[in-house]
Design a protein around this motif. Structure first.
Motif, mmCIF file in Angstrom:
data_model
loop_
_atom_site.group_PDB
_atom_site.id
_atom_site.type_symbol
_atom_site.label_atom_id
_atom_site.label_comp_id
_atom_site.label_asym_id
_atom_site.label_seq_id
_atom_site.Cartn_x
_atom_site.Cartn_y
_atom_site.Cartn_z
ATOM 1 N N LYS A 1 0.846 -1.186 0.000
ATOM 2 C CA LYS A 1 0.000 0.000 0.000
ATOM 3 C C LYS A 1 0.885 1.241 0.000
ATOM 4 O O LYS A 1 1.849 1.329 0.750
ATOM 5 N N VAL A 2 0.558 2.164 -0.833
ATOM 6 C CA VAL A 2 1.323 3.405 -0.932
ATOM 7 C C VAL A 2 0.539 4.495 -0.221
ATOM 8 O O VAL A 2 -0.668 4.627 -0.410
ATOM 9 N N GLU A 3 1.219 5.248 0.609
ATOM 10 C CA GLU A 3 0.531 6.310 1.340
ATOM 11 C C GLU A 3 0.060 7.407 0.392
ATOM 12 O O GLU A 3 0.650 7.630 -0.659
ATOM 13 N N LYS B 1 2.206 11.033 -1.392
ATOM 14 C CA LYS B 1 3.630 10.862 -1.103
ATOM 15 C C LYS B 1 4.482 11.822 -1.928
ATOM 16 O O LYS B 1 5.360 12.487 -1.407
#
Length: 152
Positions: free
Chosen positions: A72-74, A77
């Motif tokens: 999961k990518v914040e 970013k």
């Protein structure tokens, strides 16, 4: 919040008018950089200016074609980097905002507007996530910067 900002503006208008334009430019740039840093930290912690958490992303299928689960990518970013989040200051104003195509993405999230994730995707209403906004600490930061600059 806006009343405190207006009170700070009326309090600081007198001493700021007495400064030379170059000194006001320098002060505005330094305040803009400090505000950008505080906004970047707040976006990193995924918080709105009032202290509440950002609305979570919608659930997605995170499996790729090979069957691996992608991490999961914040949110935001890259948006919080200095490349996209610009701080500008001149003798009249200090602004912190986004440039280029990312400004549209930030505006959609800031106000909870409708947009398409891709060109052929259906239109979706995004949750409100205040990417930019002033907190109490930001107003204190502005006041302290003004005081230290005026006393030196």
């Amino acid at each position: 919040m806006t009343s405190k900002l207006e009170a700070l503006e009326t309090w600081a208008s007198g001493p700021l008018e007495q400064l030379q334009p170059s000194a006001r430019n320098q002060l505005a740039r330094s305040i803009g950089q400090e505000l950008r840093r505080s906004q970047q930290k707040r976006v990193l912690t995924q918080q709105n200016p009032d202290g509440s958490k950002f609305a979570p992303r919608k659930k997605r299928d995170l499996r790729g074609k090979q069957g691996r689960i992608r991490r999961k990518v914040e949110m935001f970013k890259k948006l919080r980097t200095a490349t996209y989040m610009k701080a500008r200051g001149d003798s009249n104003a200090v602004t912190v905002g986004f440039t280029g195509r990312v400004a549209r993405i930030a505006r959609v999230h800031q106000f909870g507007l409708k947009d398409r994730a891709e060109r052929s995707a259906p239109e979706v209403r995004y949750e409100t996530r205040e990417v930019l906004g002033l907190t109490e600490t930001d107003i204190n930061l502005i006041r302290d910067s003004l005081l230290t600059h005026l006393t030196t």
